[in-house]
Structures are given as C-alpha cells and as structure tokens.
Scaffold this motif. Sequence first.
Motif, PDB file in Angstrom:
ATOM      1  N   PHE A  22      30.277  15.648  88.980  1.00 49.29           N
ATOM      2  CA  PHE A  22      30.003  14.844  90.177  1.00 49.29           C
ATOM      3  C   PHE A  22      29.261  13.594  89.743  1.00 49.29           C
ATOM      4  CE2 PHE A  22      30.118  19.085  92.302  1.00 49.29           C
ATOM      5  CZ  PHE A  22      31.117  18.796  93.223  1.00 49.29           C
ATOM      6  N   PHE A  23      29.374  12.546  90.536  1.00 50.02           N
ATOM      7  CA  PHE A  23      28.596  11.354  90.255  1.00 50.02           C
ATOM      8  C   PHE A  23      27.194  11.557  90.807  1.00 50.02           C
ATOM      9  CE2 PHE A  23      27.113   7.004  91.138  1.00 50.02           C
ATOM     10  CZ  PHE A  23      27.241   6.488  89.856  1.00 50.02           C
ATOM     11  N   ARG A  37      23.346  27.596  83.807  1.00 48.76           N
ATOM     12  CA  ARG A  37      23.426  26.179  83.435  1.00 48.76           C
ATOM     13  C   ARG A  37      22.801  26.016  82.079  1.00 48.76           C
ATOM     14  NH1 ARG A  37      23.310  21.401  87.846  1.00 48.76           N
ATOM     15  NH2 ARG A  37      24.779  20.413  86.463  1.00 48.76           N
ATOM     16  N   LYS A  58      27.718  27.650  91.925  1.00 45.53           N
ATOM     17  CA  LYS A  58      28.450  28.760  92.541  1.00 45.53           C
ATOM     18  C   LYS A  58      29.295  28.293  93.723  1.00 45.53           C
ATOM     19  CE  LYS A  58      24.725  31.111  93.446  1.00 45.53           C
ATOM     20  NZ  LYS A  58      23.730  30.177  92.883  1.00 45.53           N
ATOM     21  N   SER A  59      28.656  27.528  94.609  1.00 43.54           N
ATOM     22  CA  SER A  59      29.400  27.080  95.793  1.00 43.54           C
ATOM     23  C   SER A  59      30.507  26.108  95.398  1.00 43.54           C
ATOM     24  CB  SER A  59      28.467  26.432  96.813  1.00 43.54           C
ATOM     25  OG  SER A  59      27.595  27.413  97.336  1.00 43.54           O
ATOM     26  N   THR A  60      30.256  25.316  94.376  1.00 43.43           N
ATOM     27  CA  THR A  60      31.289  24.402  93.887  1.00 43.43           C
ATOM     28  C   THR A  60      32.490  25.201  93.392  1.00 43.43           C
ATOM     29  OG1 THR A  60      29.558  22.854  93.229  1.00 43.43           O
ATOM     30  CG2 THR A  60      31.738  22.518  92.257  1.00 43.43           C
ATOM     31  N   HIS A  72      22.896  36.040  95.985  1.00 47.18           N
ATOM     32  CA  HIS A  72      21.590  35.930  95.356  1.00 47.18           C
ATOM     33  C   HIS A  72      20.865  37.267  95.366  1.00 47.18           C
ATOM     34  CE1 HIS A  72      21.338  31.474  95.797  1.00 47.18           C
ATOM     35  NE2 HIS A  72      20.613  31.660  94.718  1.00 47.18           N
ATOM     36  N   GLN A 112      28.967  30.600 103.808  1.00 45.27           N
ATOM     37  CA  GLN A 112      27.539  30.895 103.750  1.00 45.27           C
ATOM     38  C   GLN A 112      26.901  30.904 105.150  1.00 45.27           C
ATOM     39  OE1 GLN A 112      25.716  28.826 100.510  1.00 45.27           O
ATOM     40  NE2 GLN A 112      23.730  29.763 100.837  1.00 45.27           N
ATOM     41  N   ARG A 172      34.354  26.600  96.323  1.00 50.44           N
ATOM     42  CA  ARG A 172      35.205  25.620  97.017  1.00 50.44           C
ATOM     43  C   ARG A 172      36.463  25.318  96.208  1.00 50.44           C
ATOM     44  NH1 ARG A 172      30.244  23.145  98.073  1.00 50.44           N
ATOM     45  NH2 ARG A 172      30.688  21.526  96.535  1.00 50.44           N
ATOM     46  N   VAL A 186      28.964  19.713  86.192  1.00 50.86           N
ATOM     47  CA  VAL A 186      28.440  20.918  86.851  1.00 50.86           C
ATOM     48  C   VAL A 186      29.091  22.165  86.248  1.00 50.86           C
ATOM     49  CG1 VAL A 186      28.245  22.165  89.030  1.00 50.86           C
ATOM     50  CG2 VAL A 186      27.895  19.707  88.985  1.00 50.86           C
ATOM     51  N   SER A 245      20.083  28.982  91.539  1.00 47.87           N
ATOM     52  CA  SER A 245      20.395  27.934  92.506  1.00 47.87           C
ATOM     53  C   SER A 245      20.780  26.647  91.775  1.00 47.87           C
ATOM     54  CB  SER A 245      19.162  27.696  93.373  1.00 47.87           C
ATOM     55  OG  SER A 245      19.464  26.761  94.351  1.00 47.87           O
ATOM     56  N   GLY A 246      21.854  26.037  92.201  1.00 49.34           N
ATOM     57  CA  GLY A 246      22.289  24.771  91.616  1.00 49.34           C
ATOM     58  C   GLY A 246      23.201  24.929  90.415  1.00 49.34           C
ATOM     59  N   CYS A 247      23.532  26.163  90.043  1.00 47.74           N
ATOM     60  CA  CYS A 247      24.367  26.342  88.860  1.00 47.74           C
ATOM     61  C   CYS A 247      25.850  26.117  89.167  1.00 47.74           C
ATOM     62  CB  CYS A 247      24.130  27.708  88.211  1.00 47.74           C
ATOM     63  SG  CYS A 247      24.937  29.055  89.072  1.00 47.74           S
TER      64      CYS A 247
HETATM   65  N1  LIG Z   1      29.797  16.697  96.550  1.00 48.09           N
HETATM   66  C1  LIG Z   1      28.859  16.633  95.612  1.00 48.09           C
HETATM   67  N2  LIG Z   1      28.445  15.450  95.102  1.00 48.09           N
HETATM   68  C2  LIG Z   1      27.519  15.385  94.143  1.00 48.09           C
HETATM   69  N3  LIG Z   1      26.910  16.463  93.603  1.00 48.09           N
HETATM   70  C3  LIG Z   1      27.278  17.662  94.052  1.00 48.09           C
HETATM   71  C4  LIG Z   1      28.268  17.831  95.086  1.00 48.09           C
HETATM   72  N4  LIG Z   1      28.425  19.171  95.325  1.00 48.09           N
HETATM   73  C5  LIG Z   1      27.572  19.793  94.497  1.00 48.09           C
HETATM   74  N5  LIG Z   1      26.898  18.911  93.737  1.00 48.09           N
HETATM   75  C6  LIG Z   1      25.908  19.248  92.693  1.00 48.09           C
HETATM   76  O1  LIG Z   1      26.441  20.293  91.924  1.00 48.09           O
HETATM   77  C7  LIG Z   1      25.412  21.228  91.558  1.00 48.09           C
HETATM   78  C8  LIG Z   1      25.837  22.631  91.964  1.00 48.09           C
HETATM   79  O2  LIG Z   1      25.821  22.758  93.380  1.00 48.09           O
HETATM   80  P1  LIG Z   1      26.260  24.089  94.120  1.00 48.09           P
HETATM   81  O3  LIG Z   1      26.094  23.859  95.575  1.00 48.09           O
HETATM   82  O4  LIG Z   1      27.593  24.475  93.623  1.00 48.09           O
HETATM   83  O5  LIG Z   1      25.163  25.103  93.593  1.00 48.09           O
HETATM   84  P2  LIG Z   1      24.932  26.662  93.968  1.00 48.09           P
HETATM   85  O6  LIG Z   1      24.974  27.415  92.693  1.00 48.09           O
HETATM   86  O7  LIG Z   1      25.843  27.061  95.051  1.00 48.09           O
HETATM   87  O8  LIG Z   1      23.432  26.619  94.507  1.00 48.09           O
HETATM   88  P3  LIG Z   1      22.738  27.552  95.641  1.00 48.09           P
HETATM   89  O9  LIG Z   1      22.498  28.853  94.973  1.00 48.09           O
HETATM   90  O10 LIG Z   1      21.464  26.821  95.889  1.00 48.09           O
HETATM   91  O11 LIG Z   1      23.637  27.610  96.828  1.00 48.09           O
HETATM   92  C9  LIG Z   1      24.151  20.736  92.218  1.00 48.09           C
HETATM   93  O12 LIG Z   1      23.387  20.046  91.262  1.00 48.09           O
HETATM   94  C10 LIG Z   1      24.638  19.795  93.299  1.00 48.09           C
HETATM   95  O13 LIG Z   1      23.703  18.779  93.512  1.00 48.09           O
END
Ligand SMILES: Nc1ncnc2c1ncn2[C@@H]1O[C@H](COP(=O)(O)OP(=O)(O)OP(=O)(O)O)[C@@H](O)[C@H]1O
Lengths: 291, 133
Positions: free
Chosen positions: A13-14, A224, A48-50, A207, A93, A53, A24, A44-46
């Motif tokens: 991501f930018f 990460r 997972k949600s990305t 989690h 979620q 999707r 990521v 958190s932030g690793c």
């Molecule tokens: N659309 C986006 N644009 C820029 N950065 C993004 C975007 N989506 C996610 N990120 C970045 O990607 C990283 C991973 O985000 P993600 O939401 O996948 O984490 P996660 O593991 O689901 O966290 P959590 O456990 O808190 O839900 C984060 O640093 C987030 O800031």
Amino acid sequence: MTTVVLKNISKSFFNSKLKKMEIVLNNISLTAQHGEVTVLMGQSGCGKSTLFRILIGEEIADSGCVSILEKEVFPLNKKNLQEVKKKFGILFQYGALFNSMNVGDNIAFPILEHQPQLHRDIIDIMVDTKLRQVSLEPEKFKHKMPATLSGGERKRVGLARALALDPQLIFYDEPSAGLDPIVSRTIDKLIKNLVKMLGIASVVITHELDSAFAIADRMIILKRAVPEHNDDWDGTIVYEEGTPDDLRNSQKPYTVEFLGEFSNFEICKNCRFVQQKQFTTCEKCGKPQSE
Amino acid sequence: MSGYFKRKEKWHKKYLQKDATLPMEIKVEEVSPQMSVIIPQGEIDMGSSGELRDVLHKTTKNKVQTIIVSLEDAGHIDSSGIATLIEALKKVEAYSGELRVVINTKKIFNVFKIANLDMVFKIYESTQDAKNA
Ligand SMILES: Nc1ncnc2c1ncn2[C@@H]1O[C@H](COP(=O)(O)OP(=O)(O)OP(=O)(O)O)[C@@H](O)[C@H]1O
Ligand SMILES: [Mg+2]
C-alpha cells in the motif's frame, strides 16, 4: 479436497505519511481443506484483514494467485468469482448489515439475489430457521432494524445471512470478538458443527486464543518480519502453521510468545475449562479428551 | 418485505421463470385416502424444492391425514427443502393431520439436526416404519 489455495500473494500500500510504498503481505502461501476449520492469527496490523479481502475478491493483490473451491479467481477471473461467490458465505468483522433493511430482509437478501424463483413464504421460513440457528428468536428479531441491535446480535444476524445460501465455505473475520463468553461459545459451537456435521469448510480470522483453540483443526500464525539491517518492514510472512497441538508444542520463539500462556495450558474440548497441558479427562466436566 | 424485493419478484416472474431447472421426479404413492407417501427422486435444492412444494400443496389441500415424505432417494436436502417441509408441517397440523419424514442417511439427518429440527419432525428410518407408526 482443498477449498482455498493462496499462492505467493504479495500486496503493498502507499503509505501517505512516509510517502512510499509499504509492503504488507510478502509472498504468502496457504491452503484450507474441506471439512476443516482453518484459523488465521497474527498481531494487529499484520495484514489479516487485507488477506481476507484478497480472498473474497474485494482487494486486488500485486501478485500471486487465489483459487476457491477449485476455481481460479485471481488473477481476476470474473466469471469464476461470480460463480464461486454463490457458494461461500462471509461474516465481516462488524456484521456489515444493510442499515436500511430490517433483520429479516438482510438475511433474505442473498436468497432473493441468487434464488429469486423461491416462493416468498419459503424464504420467510428459511430466514426464521437461520435466525434460530444463531439463537435469535425470529418473532422478536425479524422486524428490528440493525441500528437497534447490540454488537453480538448484529454479528449473529451477519452469520445468519452468511448461512442463507447453504454455503460450502465460510470466511469469518473476527467472529467472536467483542461478544460475551456465552454468545461467543454459541458461535464457536456453530462454526464447529457446521464443519463437522455438514462438511462446510471454514476460514477464521481471530484474535481470541481460547476461541481459536476451541475451533481450529489447523492454525496459521502470521508475523510481520523486520529485516536486520533495515528499519523498514518487509511484509508479513507465514510464521508457522500446523495443528493446534503442533503450535502449542512449538519451540519457535514467536509462536511461544504469541500464544503466551496458551503454550502451557489446554482447553477442554467440551466445556472449555482451562487446565495444565496434556490432561486426559477434564477436571471440571469429566469428559475424556482423546479424539 | 421492501419495495425493492417486490419489484425484483415481479421482474423475475416476467423474465426468469422460463429457464427454471429441470423438473425433479417425485413419486407419489396413495396408500389410502388417508395416507400418501411422497418420494422425491434426487437432490432437493433451491432449484427443485418448488416442485416438492407443489406436490405437498396438493396433498395438504386434500387434507390427507397422514403424509409421509421419504427422503430415501433424495441424496441431499438444502434449507429451501427443509423450509418446504416446515411449511407443509404447519398446514398439516392446522387440520390435525400428521407429517412423517423418512431419513436413512446421516448426511440428511445432520441437516435437520443442525437446524434443531430433529425434534420438530417425526422422523423414521424406513417408509415401512413410517407407515406402521
Ligand atoms: N487501503 C489501505 N491503504 C493503505 N494502507 C492500508 C490499507 N489497508 C490496509 N493498510 C495497511 O496494511 C496493514 C495491515 O492492515 P490490516 O487491516 O490487514 O491488519 P489486520 O491484521 O487485520 O489488523 P487488526 O488485527 O488490527 O484488524 C496496516 O498497516 C494498514 O495500515
Ligand atoms: Mg483486521
């Protein structure tokens, strides 16, 4: 049968603050099997949600491929994705309900979208059955608007909607986060029963470690990574995967740290009483633990 | 139901009904004026449950006292099929009749069980058992 195959997925991501691309996910590969609950965990932030999707076709990866129920959906194949989407359910979620529709219509929505030939009375009964399945009384909840529901109720309605079309595969993002222990246990049980009794495959991001150990057949820990001579992140890697027992017995430092106390304890498969590792019968409910 | 769905339904009735899936064969055995056995041949899913509904509708309209639905040749039933049986059960109960369901596979039984319906329906292991009950 493999229901989900993810190969060499990368995504950047930018980062507008640092004014540069930030990795990521870095070359992630994983699989989920039919008739199993696969749990994805990580800080958190690793990402997972990305990853979630990308799996459901709502985010485009930079490289790699994804196939679901033996159909390749990425690199993007719209026809396959459309076809496969009828066969999987998604629990987001926060439930992601349509706020302008009442609970009943929210659950009926996917049925009307994909199976409009069904009679309205039949759809009504299907909606009731799905609500009962997630322990919500249809007469009480059907006509409520999402805004008037509690967080746990919203999530259960989301689950009822995910079940509407009898999916072969369900993706869950944090199914029990923020729920009280009783509701959370009901949901865990339902996830497990859907898999055990109907052979549905499930991919769960969570989690909650006790919930993870209660439902998982296989676990994947994402991490990460930080390269040694560089301050930059170089993306998330699959740190370790295996059965719950494999991970509980793991010597890998991050796994031990991540699982914390769960490395030394085990949960009763029946009543979820937490006790010292490798007990044969539960101290609380007396249920034998061997499979 | 909201206006969106009503419009959608109208639209569907007009354009889509033609390409409904192939008809499912359903055997009906009229044991006596008071007892009918309905045996769907093949999977009862969202594409075919409508036909089972039609047959059940006819049978309940005639107020057949005991209706046996045998799922022995069904292979699979999904939630639209289950809903169809629930609808029929309500109609049968309204005229104090009886709906009996024959299930001989674990796979189908589990579909009932997971929806907590194994206690709602009277379930038998064979058509003979259901007839004799
Ligand atoms: N659309 C986006 N644009 C820029 N950065 C993004 C975007 N989506 C996610 N990120 C970045 O990607 C990283 C991973 O985000 P993600 O939401 O996948 O984490 P996660 O593991 O689901 O966290 P959590 O456990 O808190 O839900 C984060 O640093 C987030 O800031
Ligand atoms: Mg997340």
